[in-house]
Design a protein around this motif. Structure first.
Motif, PDB file in Angstrom:
ATOM      1  N   ILE A   6       0.858  -1.178   0.000  1.00  0.00           N
ATOM      2  CA  ILE A   6       0.000   0.000   0.000  1.00  0.00           C
ATOM      3  C   ILE A   6       0.895   1.230   0.000  1.00  0.00           C
ATOM      4  O   ILE A   6       2.024   1.202   0.501  1.00  0.00           O
ATOM      5  N   GLU A   7       0.375   2.270  -0.603  1.00  0.00           N
ATOM      6  CA  GLU A   7       1.170   3.459  -0.850  1.00  0.00           C
ATOM      7  C   GLU A   7       0.439   4.674  -0.312  1.00  0.00           C
ATOM      8  O   GLU A   7      -0.773   4.816  -0.475  1.00  0.00           O
ATOM      9  N   ASP A   8       1.191   5.549   0.317  1.00  0.00           N
ATOM     10  CA  ASP A   8       0.637   6.779   0.878  1.00  0.00           C
ATOM     11  C   ASP A   8       1.553   7.902   0.410  1.00  0.00           C
ATOM     12  O   ASP A   8       2.691   8.003   0.855  1.00  0.00           O
ATOM     13  N   ARG A   9       1.054   8.731  -0.506  1.00  0.00           N
ATOM     14  CA  ARG A   9       1.941   9.670  -1.190  1.00  0.00           C
ATOM     15  C   ARG A   9       1.452  11.108  -1.123  1.00  0.00           C
ATOM     16  O   ARG A   9       0.257  11.370  -1.089  1.00  0.00           O
ATOM     17  N   LEU A  10       2.441  12.007  -1.132  1.00  0.00           N
ATOM     18  CA  LEU A  10       2.174  13.438  -1.157  1.00  0.00           C
ATOM     19  C   LEU A  10       2.983  14.025  -2.311  1.00  0.00           C
ATOM     20  O   LEU A  10       4.180  13.788  -2.418  1.00  0.00           O
ATOM     21  N   ILE A  11       2.329  14.787  -3.165  1.00  0.00           N
ATOM     22  CA  ILE A  11       3.035  15.435  -4.267  1.00  0.00           C
ATOM     23  C   ILE A  11       2.948  16.945  -4.108  1.00  0.00           C
ATOM     24  O   ILE A  11       1.866  17.486  -3.866  1.00  0.00           O
TER      25      ILE A  11
ATOM     26  N   ILE B 277       9.745  17.036  -4.605  1.00  0.00           N
ATOM     27  CA  ILE B 277       8.674  16.659  -5.525  1.00  0.00           C
ATOM     28  C   ILE B 277       7.609  15.845  -4.820  1.00  0.00           C
ATOM     29  O   ILE B 277       6.442  16.159  -4.856  1.00  0.00           O
ATOM     30  N   THR B 278       8.056  14.801  -4.146  1.00  0.00           N
ATOM     31  CA  THR B 278       7.080  13.894  -3.566  1.00  0.00           C
ATOM     32  C   THR B 278       7.661  13.150  -2.371  1.00  0.00           C
ATOM     33  O   THR B 278       8.877  12.953  -2.277  1.00  0.00           O
ATOM     34  N   ALA B 279       6.796  12.785  -1.464  1.00  0.00           N
ATOM     35  CA  ALA B 279       7.175  11.935  -0.343  1.00  0.00           C
ATOM     36  C   ALA B 279       6.236  10.745  -0.362  1.00  0.00           C
ATOM     37  O   ALA B 279       5.019  10.924  -0.509  1.00  0.00           O
ATOM     38  N   VAL B 280       6.767   9.572  -0.257  1.00  0.00           N
ATOM     39  CA  VAL B 280       5.906   8.396  -0.343  1.00  0.00           C
ATOM     40  C   VAL B 280       6.293   7.369   0.717  1.00  0.00           C
ATOM     41  O   VAL B 280       7.465   7.203   1.045  1.00  0.00           O
ATOM     42  N   ARG B 281       5.285   6.725   1.284  1.00  0.00           N
ATOM     43  CA  ARG B 281       5.534   5.620   2.203  1.00  0.00           C
ATOM     44  C   ARG B 281       4.919   4.369   1.614  1.00  0.00           C
ATOM     45  O   ARG B 281       3.726   4.326   1.299  1.00  0.00           O
TER      46      ARG B 281
END
Lengths: 242, 242
Positions: A146-151, A221-225
DNA sequence: TTGACTTATATGTCTAGACATATAATCGTG
DNA sequence: CACGATTATATGTCTAGACATATAAGTCAA
């Protein structure tokens, strides 16, 4: 023929010189600290001009195999601080490469002005708009991650209009942001209720967590977990050169 | 002065050419697929010989920033398969770098003929002698990681006589085996009884596992499994270049 | 012994040519 | 139109020089 070889030499001369030296280093015949023959010695040995051996040595230096010092000579470098090349292809490629069917599901998408938490997570000071995305990747219909992302929209304005319902944001970014730097942090946690449900595993099962921050020319650009079931997934890293 | 610059040019000309092009690629001005000016165009622009621009372009090609095709020209490469450089220094360096006191304790050492399990773990077919080592690393007297290692004595005969009661086998190998390749597998598990006791954590707590296989010129040297408390330790990987 | 000066030398960069070679583009032919 | 032969061209490699520059090593004086 000014070449020193009588046999057919498939590769070009400078490549042969480079390969010869590389071989001696890799086999340990010339250990770290060993002084490579001087350019003029190699010129004599191979019967070529200095520019040719210079090209071979320059490439070895660029590859960090040797170190060149004026007046002193060229020396075999000692194995660098241990480092590994960790392949983390985008999720689709990763799953497809395993010969499994890739599945993708967008579970959440919000466009909002950056909150304090968002700014903190992205490591930026200025406020701006962001897109927050949660989604799930599956392989053969089994949850894979599962992915939790901020752009950050101030860095990637196009992301506001992008349709992430079919294409995963990771792939989209990979094709729209041509050059990036990133930092990964890998850790392990046990699944909480939410993660357990999304990944279809037991609460308390081990999970691998990858936090990735991506930027381009000092611009976030983005942070993703990414959360993987820890017992089924493995990250493979191949390391070369000490 | 045949140089095209009037200002003082600190770096050498070919480096300036290389930097100019690199900058355009990194800023996205020249996106992947874009054709770099031909060598003869750069020669005209910088007022230098072809060998000079050739050196700049060759280095960019060696760094995988561009791709060169005969007759066609030179092109900006698209971001490679995503990869990260994962720094895994040896344990002492890692802990010392954190500003913490390094502690080491050898908990087991056996010299034996390789069992089938040993051969399997090392990925070798021929039988031979191995050293099996278990030890524990600590930071400020708090358990940091436990290590379970196998060394192939046919590859590293010196390891039979080495004293691992003071020096950790990882450090020893790093200083005695000059050049290596390795493969890492990273996963997550929950601590069992033994791990929980050794790491002083709760049974069921998450742990990060690194399995590392090291070899040199196709010859297996060692296989090691490192177990870290997952909530306290983090692996940081820095990635550059798409 | 130590510090300042000099010298020798290996690498760093560059030139103005040359021929080799892979291949995109063009031209002819069936 | 399809396909094979030809040609043009950009890169690949190499040479035999040149001068620049950092620095290890030697020299000499305080």
């Amino acid at each position: 023929m000014s070449l020193a070889t009588d046999a057919a030499d498939q590769p070009t001369l400078y490549k042969r010189i480079r390969a010869d030296i590389e071989k001696r280093i890799l086999t340990g015949e010339w250990p770290p600290g060993h002084r490579i023959p001087f350019e003029h010695e190699l010129v004599a040995r191979y019967g070529c001009s200095r520019m040719t051996v210079n090209k071979a040595l320059s490439e070895l230096a660029q590859a960090d195999l040797i170190e060149r010092r004026r007046r002193a000579g060229s020396f075999v470098r000692r194995p660098q601080h241990q480092s590994a090349v960790l392949k983390i292809a985008d999720m689709r490629a990763e799953i497809t490469a395993l010969g499994r069917a890739y599945g993708y599901e967008l579970t959440g998408r919000k466009l909002r002005a950056a909150t304090a938490a968002d700014r903190d997570r992205l490591g930026v000071k200025k406020a701006g708009k962001v897109v927050a995305i949660t989604c799930r990747h599956s392989a053969d219909n089994v949850p894979f991650a599962i992915e939790d992302r901020l752009i950050d929209l101030s860095s990637v304005p196009d992301a506001a209009a992008a349709d992430f319902s079919r294409e995963p944001p990771g792939s989209w970014l990979l094709h729209h942001v041509p050059w990036t730097e990133a930092e990964h942090t890998i850790s392990a946690i046990v699944a909480d209720d939410r993660a357990a449900e999304a990944l279809d595993i037991a609460v308390g099962a081990p999970c691998l967590v990858i936090d990735r921050y991506t930027w381009r020319s000092a611009r976030t650009i983005t942070a993703v977990r990414l959360l993987y079931p820890g017992d089924s997934h493995r990250l493979v890293a191949r390391f070369k050169g000490g």
